[in-house]
Design a protein around this motif. Structure first.
Motif, PDB file in Angstrom:
ATOM      1  N   ASP A  43       0.845  -1.194   0.000  1.00 19.19           N
ATOM      2  CA  ASP A  43       0.000   0.000   0.000  1.00 19.19           C
ATOM      3  C   ASP A  43       0.877   1.240   0.000  1.00 19.19           C
ATOM      4  O   ASP A  43       1.925   1.262   0.647  1.00 19.19           O
ATOM      5  CB  ASP A  43      -0.859   0.064   1.271  1.00 19.19           C
ATOM      6  CG  ASP A  43      -1.866  -1.057   1.354  1.00 19.19           C
ATOM      7  OD1 ASP A  43      -2.539  -1.320   0.341  1.00 19.19           O
ATOM      8  OD2 ASP A  43      -1.989  -1.666   2.428  1.00 19.19           O
ATOM      9  N   ASP A  44       0.422   2.277  -0.699  1.00 19.44           N
ATOM     10  CA  ASP A  44       1.018   3.593  -0.561  1.00 19.44           C
ATOM     11  C   ASP A  44       0.134   4.344   0.425  1.00 19.44           C
ATOM     12  O   ASP A  44      -1.009   4.682   0.121  1.00 19.44           O
ATOM     13  CB  ASP A  44       1.061   4.314  -1.904  1.00 19.44           C
ATOM     14  CG  ASP A  44       1.672   5.708  -1.814  1.00 19.44           C
ATOM     15  OD1 ASP A  44       1.920   6.191  -0.694  1.00 19.44           O
ATOM     16  OD2 ASP A  44       1.886   6.310  -2.875  1.00 19.44           O
ATOM     17  N   LEU A  45       0.637   4.572   1.618  1.00 15.33           N
ATOM     18  CA  LEU A  45      -0.157   5.191   2.678  1.00 15.33           C
ATOM     19  C   LEU A  45      -0.475   6.656   2.395  1.00 15.33           C
ATOM     20  O   LEU A  45      -1.407   7.207   2.986  1.00 15.33           O
ATOM     21  CB  LEU A  45       0.567   5.043   4.023  1.00 15.33           C
ATOM     22  CG  LEU A  45       0.825   3.594   4.461  1.00 15.33           C
ATOM     23  CD1 LEU A  45       1.603   3.568   5.766  1.00 15.33           C
ATOM     24  CD2 LEU A  45      -0.478   2.814   4.581  1.00 15.33           C
ATOM     25  N   GLU A  46       0.258   7.275   1.471  1.00 12.29           N
ATOM     26  CA  GLU A  46      -0.010   8.676   1.100  1.00 12.29           C
ATOM     27  C   GLU A  46      -1.237   8.784   0.197  1.00 12.29           C
ATOM     28  O   GLU A  46      -2.069   9.666   0.379  1.00 12.29           O
ATOM     29  CB  GLU A  46       1.201   9.273   0.367  1.00 12.29           C
ATOM     30  CG  GLU A  46       2.454   9.338   1.179  1.00 12.29           C
ATOM     31  CD  GLU A  46       2.527  10.576   2.044  1.00 12.29           C
ATOM     32  OE1 GLU A  46       2.008  11.616   1.633  1.00 12.29           O
ATOM     33  OE2 GLU A  46       3.110  10.486   3.137  1.00 12.29           O
ATOM     34  N   THR A  47      -1.329   7.886  -0.793  1.00 13.35           N
ATOM     35  CA  THR A  47      -2.377   8.004  -1.814  1.00 13.35           C
ATOM     36  C   THR A  47      -3.494   6.981  -1.658  1.00 13.35           C
ATOM     37  O   THR A  47      -4.542   7.126  -2.279  1.00 13.35           O
ATOM     38  CB  THR A  47      -1.781   7.825  -3.218  1.00 13.35           C
ATOM     39  OG1 THR A  47      -1.281   6.485  -3.342  1.00 13.35           O
ATOM     40  CG2 THR A  47      -0.663   8.824  -3.487  1.00 13.35           C
ATOM     41  N   GLY A  48      -3.236   5.911  -0.899  1.00 11.27           N
ATOM     42  CA  GLY A  48      -4.219   4.841  -0.774  1.00 11.27           C
ATOM     43  C   GLY A  48      -4.165   3.834  -1.908  1.00 11.27           C
ATOM     44  O   GLY A  48      -4.935   2.877  -1.935  1.00 11.27           O
ATOM     45  N   ARG A  49      -3.258   4.013  -2.846  1.00 14.43           N
ATOM     46  CA  ARG A  49      -3.123   3.055  -3.950  1.00 14.43           C
ATOM     47  C   ARG A  49      -2.483   1.772  -3.460  1.00 14.43           C
ATOM     48  O   ARG A  49      -1.668   1.771  -2.537  1.00 14.43           O
ATOM     49  CB  ARG A  49      -2.251   3.632  -5.060  1.00 14.43           C
ATOM     50  CG  ARG A  49      -2.910   4.673  -5.870  1.00 14.43           C
ATOM     51  CD  ARG A  49      -1.987   5.075  -6.997  1.00 14.43           C
ATOM     52  NE  ARG A  49      -2.687   5.937  -7.927  1.00 14.43           N
ATOM     53  CZ  ARG A  49      -2.106   6.544  -8.923  1.00 14.43           C
ATOM     54  NH1 ARG A  49      -0.810   6.399  -9.126  1.00 14.43           N
ATOM     55  NH2 ARG A  49      -2.795   7.309  -9.729  1.00 14.43           N
ATOM     56  N   VAL A  50      -2.844   0.675  -4.131  1.00 11.32           N
ATOM     57  CA  VAL A  50      -2.248  -0.629  -3.845  1.00 11.32           C
ATOM     58  C   VAL A  50      -1.458  -1.036  -5.087  1.00 11.32           C
ATOM     59  O   VAL A  50      -1.959  -0.954  -6.212  1.00 11.32           O
ATOM     60  CB  VAL A  50      -3.325  -1.687  -3.529  1.00 11.32           C
ATOM     61  CG1 VAL A  50      -2.688  -3.038  -3.235  1.00 11.32           C
ATOM     62  CG2 VAL A  50      -4.203  -1.236  -2.371  1.00 11.32           C
ATOM     63  N   SER A  66       3.726   0.426   2.693  1.00  8.47           N
ATOM     64  CA  SER A  66       3.472  -0.537   3.757  1.00  8.47           C
ATOM     65  C   SER A  66       3.203  -1.893   3.122  1.00  8.47           C
ATOM     66  O   SER A  66       2.308  -2.024   2.277  1.00  8.47           O
ATOM     67  CB  SER A  66       2.253  -0.095   4.580  1.00  8.47           C
ATOM     68  OG  SER A  66       1.919  -1.074   5.536  1.00  8.47           O
ATOM     69  N   TRP A  68       1.943  -5.775   2.861  1.00  7.09           N
ATOM     70  CA  TRP A  68       0.824  -6.540   3.372  1.00  7.09           C
ATOM     71  C   TRP A  68       1.333  -7.608   4.335  1.00  7.09           C
ATOM     72  O   TRP A  68       2.403  -8.186   4.128  1.00  7.09           O
ATOM     73  CB  TRP A  68       0.070  -7.210   2.263  1.00  7.09           C
ATOM     74  CG  TRP A  68      -0.793  -6.274   1.451  1.00  7.09           C
ATOM     75  CD1 TRP A  68      -0.651  -4.919   1.340  1.00  7.09           C
ATOM     76  CD2 TRP A  68      -1.901  -6.635   0.656  1.00  7.09           C
ATOM     77  NE1 TRP A  68      -1.610  -4.414   0.520  1.00  7.09           N
ATOM     78  CE2 TRP A  68      -2.397  -5.449   0.074  1.00  7.09           C
ATOM     79  CE3 TRP A  68      -2.515  -7.835   0.349  1.00  7.09           C
ATOM     80  CZ2 TRP A  68      -3.486  -5.448  -0.776  1.00  7.09           C
ATOM     81  CZ3 TRP A  68      -3.607  -7.827  -0.494  1.00  7.09           C
ATOM     82  CH2 TRP A  68      -4.088  -6.644  -1.039  1.00  7.09           C
TER      83      TRP A  68
END
Length: 70
Positions: A43-50, A66, A68
């Motif tokens: 996950d990119d915690l800045e954008t919410g993209r996976v 982050s 999984w």
């Protein structure tokens, strides 16, 4: 770019055409059947993209990654 669905979750795979590091690009698109942690979505915690894996996140300029948990 391509988007894949992993159990109902859309993940971003591939690198932008402007990405020049062929090593990272290869690792992003490589299909790895091993249990390597580098093949897990992140996950990119800045954008919410996976992203499909950490290498795809890197070449898409994700900075707050982050992994999984398995």
């Amino acid at each position: 770019y391509k988007e894949n669905s992993i159990r109902g979750v859309f993940v971003k795979g591939g690198c932008p055409n402007t990405w020049r590091d062929e090593g990272i690009k290869h690792l992003c698109v490589k299909k790895n059947n091993s249990s390597s942690l580098s093949s897990l979505p992140v996950d990119d915690l800045e954008t919410g993209r996976v992203f499909e894996n950490v290498f795809c996140a890197i070449c898409n300029n994700a900075t707050n990654i982050s992994k999984w948990n398995v």
